[in-house]
Design a protein around this motif. Structure first.
Motif, PDB file in Angstrom:
ATOM      1  N   ASP A 153      -0.698  -3.438  23.927  1.00  0.00           N
ATOM      2  CA  ASP A 153      -0.295  -2.815  22.726  1.00  0.00           C
ATOM      3  C   ASP A 153      -1.168  -2.105  21.810  1.00  0.00           C
ATOM      4  N   VAL A 154      -2.669  -2.524  22.006  1.00  0.00           N
ATOM      5  CA  VAL A 154      -3.665  -1.694  21.503  1.00  0.00           C
ATOM      6  C   VAL A 154      -4.096  -0.583  22.230  1.00  0.00           C
ATOM      7  N   VAL A 155      -3.796   0.472  21.724  1.00  0.00           N
ATOM      8  CA  VAL A 155      -4.295   1.671  22.369  1.00  0.00           C
ATOM      9  C   VAL A 155      -5.294   2.554  21.870  1.00  0.00           C
ATOM     10  N   MET A 156      -6.328   2.896  22.764  1.00  0.00           N
ATOM     11  CA  MET A 156      -7.553   3.522  22.106  1.00  0.00           C
ATOM     12  C   MET A 156      -7.664   5.073  22.890  1.00  0.00           C
ATOM     13  N   ASN A 157      -8.009   5.997  21.978  1.00  0.00           N
ATOM     14  CA  ASN A 157      -8.367   7.285  22.595  1.00  0.00           C
ATOM     15  C   ASN A 157      -9.866   7.389  22.984  1.00  0.00           C
ATOM     16  N   VAL A 158     -10.043   7.528  24.402  1.00  0.00           N
ATOM     17  CA  VAL A 158     -11.331   7.687  24.838  1.00  0.00           C
ATOM     18  C   VAL A 158     -11.570   8.965  25.320  1.00  0.00           C
ATOM     19  N   ALA A 159     -10.875   9.845  24.789  1.00  0.00           N
ATOM     20  CA  ALA A 159     -11.092  11.391  25.397  1.00  0.00           C
ATOM     21  C   ALA A 159     -12.538  11.725  24.958  1.00  0.00           C
ATOM     22  N   GLY A 160     -13.166  12.420  25.604  1.00  0.00           N
ATOM     23  CA  GLY A 160     -14.563  12.860  25.396  1.00  0.00           C
ATOM     24  C   GLY A 160     -15.622  11.817  25.880  1.00  0.00           C
ATOM     25  N   PHE A 161     -15.437  10.664  26.169  1.00  0.00           N
ATOM     26  CA  PHE A 161     -16.354   9.826  26.510  1.00  0.00           C
ATOM     27  C   PHE A 161     -17.222  10.048  28.002  1.00  0.00           C
ATOM     28  N   SER A 162     -16.446  10.596  28.886  1.00  0.00           N
ATOM     29  CA  SER A 162     -17.141  10.998  30.198  1.00  0.00           C
ATOM     30  C   SER A 162     -17.983  11.973  29.909  1.00  0.00           C
ATOM     31  N   ASP A 163     -17.453  12.925  29.119  1.00  0.00           N
ATOM     32  CA  ASP A 163     -18.260  14.042  28.881  1.00  0.00           C
ATOM     33  C   ASP A 163     -19.573  13.707  28.066  1.00  0.00           C
ATOM     34  N   ALA A 164     -19.272  12.804  26.911  1.00  0.00           N
ATOM     35  CA  ALA A 164     -20.408  12.301  26.061  1.00  0.00           C
ATOM     36  C   ALA A 164     -21.489  11.332  27.150  1.00  0.00           C
ATOM     37  N   LEU A 165     -20.889  10.822  28.149  1.00  0.00           N
ATOM     38  CA  LEU A 165     -21.952  10.160  29.042  1.00  0.00           C
ATOM     39  C   LEU A 165     -22.748  11.113  29.791  1.00  0.00           C
ATOM     40  N   GLU A 166     -21.962  12.199  30.372  1.00  0.00           N
ATOM     41  CA  GLU A 166     -22.734  13.252  31.082  1.00  0.00           C
ATOM     42  C   GLU A 166     -23.562  13.936  30.437  1.00  0.00           C
ATOM     43  N   SER A 167     -23.572  14.099  29.205  1.00  0.00           N
ATOM     44  CA  SER A 167     -24.420  15.138  28.263  1.00  0.00           C
ATOM     45  C   SER A 167     -25.421  14.013  27.630  1.00  0.00           C
ATOM     46  N   ALA A 168     -25.165  12.774  27.811  1.00  0.00           N
ATOM     47  CA  ALA A 168     -26.116  12.028  26.912  1.00  0.00           C
ATOM     48  C   ALA A 168     -27.603  12.313  27.032  1.00  0.00           C
ATOM     49  N   ILE A 169     -28.618  12.145  26.152  1.00  0.00           N
ATOM     50  CA  ILE A 169     -30.015  12.211  26.139  1.00  0.00           C
ATOM     51  C   ILE A 169     -30.575  10.942  26.407  1.00  0.00           C
ATOM     52  N   GLN A 170     -31.752  10.878  27.135  1.00  0.00           N
ATOM     53  CA  GLN A 170     -32.357   9.759  27.202  1.00  0.00           C
ATOM     54  C   GLN A 170     -33.479   9.597  26.387  1.00  0.00           C
ATOM     55  N   VAL A 171     -33.432   8.148  25.661  1.00  0.00           N
ATOM     56  CA  VAL A 171     -34.441   8.183  24.742  1.00  0.00           C
ATOM     57  C   VAL A 171     -35.378   6.840  24.918  1.00  0.00           C
ATOM     58  N   GLN A 172     -36.510   7.312  24.867  1.00  0.00           N
ATOM     59  CA  GLN A 172     -37.377   5.871  25.050  1.00  0.00           C
ATOM     60  C   GLN A 172     -37.578   4.922  24.157  1.00  0.00           C
ATOM     61  N   THR A 173     -36.742   3.605  23.907  1.00  0.00           N
ATOM     62  CA  THR A 173     -36.516   3.207  22.783  1.00  0.00           C
ATOM     63  C   THR A 173     -37.697   1.863  22.751  1.00  0.00           C
ATOM     64  N   ASP A 174     -38.195   1.723  24.028  1.00  0.00           N
ATOM     65  CA  ASP A 174     -39.461   0.783  23.876  1.00  0.00           C
ATOM     66  C   ASP A 174     -40.490   1.148  25.042  1.00  0.00           C
ATOM     67  N   THR A 175     -41.462   0.608  25.098  1.00  0.00           N
ATOM     68  CA  THR A 175     -42.444   1.004  26.303  1.00  0.00           C
ATOM     69  C   THR A 175     -41.946   0.590  27.730  1.00  0.00           C
ATOM     70  N   ASP A 176     -40.881  -0.035  27.871  1.00  0.00           N
ATOM     71  CA  ASP A 176     -40.081  -0.417  29.127  1.00  0.00           C
ATOM     72  C   ASP A 176     -38.873   0.077  29.317  1.00  0.00           C
ATOM     73  N   LEU A 177     -38.305   0.719  28.273  1.00  0.00           N
ATOM     74  CA  LEU A 177     -36.863   1.165  28.312  1.00  0.00           C
ATOM     75  C   LEU A 177     -36.625   2.321  27.623  1.00  0.00           C
ATOM     76  N   ALA A 178     -36.042   3.270  28.620  1.00  0.00           N
ATOM     77  CA  ALA A 178     -35.323   4.473  28.084  1.00  0.00           C
ATOM     78  C   ALA A 178     -33.918   4.339  28.347  1.00  0.00           C
ATOM     79  N   ILE A 179     -33.054   4.666  27.208  1.00  0.00           N
ATOM     80  CA  ILE A 179     -31.665   4.435  27.357  1.00  0.00           C
ATOM     81  C   ILE A 179     -30.803   5.751  27.166  1.00  0.00           C
ATOM     82  N   PRO A 180     -29.620   5.958  27.595  1.00  0.00           N
ATOM     83  CA  PRO A 180     -28.709   6.947  27.535  1.00  0.00           C
ATOM     84  C   PRO A 180     -28.280   7.128  26.159  1.00  0.00           C
TER      85      PRO A 180
END
Length: 196
Positions: free
Chosen positions: A131-158
């Motif tokens: 009964d709870v519906v969420m629009n997730v349009a664009g999420f696949s494209d956002a993942l595909e175009s995500a940038i990699q960021v070095q957030t810590d010495t041992d961690l880069a995240i999209p």
């Protein structure tokens, strides 16, 4: 690094422990389960604008939002269970939310947003009643175009790119027309990027 390797952006300003702690914990859980993910929402915007480009952040946020490309609800439950099993998270209100236990007095809300094969068209219907519906349009494209960021010495995240965040904000605005926060956020994003 060759031309096909993704560029990894470096932080100019270190992240707050209230952001870095949950980022590391969520990344470790997602990577151990093999679930593609990215940071999105206001925390992604602030990370890019403030910590990479040294620009003022937008409206303050008290949570972190992550998108996860998942096949089904069993994977979503495995993700949630994996986070809770670390002892760093506890369940919170709403099926999509967990809380990161920074200290006994400080918790950070984490929203887990599944998309991909788990969605029906551009929407996601949350069980058990759907009964709870969420629009997730664009999420696949956002993942595909995500940038990699070095957030810590041992961690880069999209992290969702600024254009990806604007597209996701437009979809959210359409879904939440009655709320006043999306249009000002969108305008702030354009202004900070020098478009207005």
């Amino acid at each position: 690094m060759n031309s096909t390797s993704p560029q990894i952006l470096q932080l100019r300003k270190p992240l707050s422990p209230l952001v870095l702690g949950p980022l590391k914990a969520v990344a470790q859980a997602a990577n151990s389960l093999g679930f593609p993910y990215f940071l999105t929402g206001a925390a992604a915007r602030d990370l890019i604008l403030e910590n990479i480009f040294g620009r003022p952040p937008g409206r303050l946020t008290g949570d972190l939002d992550f998108g996860f490309a998942l096949s089904d609800w069993k994977q979503f439950e495995a993700l949630k269970a994996g986070l809770i099993a670390t002892g760093l998270f506890e369940t919170s209100r709403g099926m999509q939310r967990v809380s990161y236990l920074h200290s006994p007095d400080i918790k950070v809300n984490i929203d887990l947003i599944p998309f991909g094969d788990i969605q029906d068209g551009s929407t996601l219907s949350w069980p058990p009643e759907n009964d709870v519906v969420m629009n997730v349009a664009g999420f696949s494209d956002a993942l595909e175009s995500a940038i990699q960021v070095q957030t810590d010495t041992d961690l880069a995240i999209p992290v969702a790119s600024l254009p990806g965040l604007i597209v996701l904000k437009l979809f959210a605005w359409v879904d939440r027309k009655h709320e006043r926060r999306d249009a000002p956020d969108f305008a702030d994003n354009l202004r900070v990027r020098g478009c207005g």
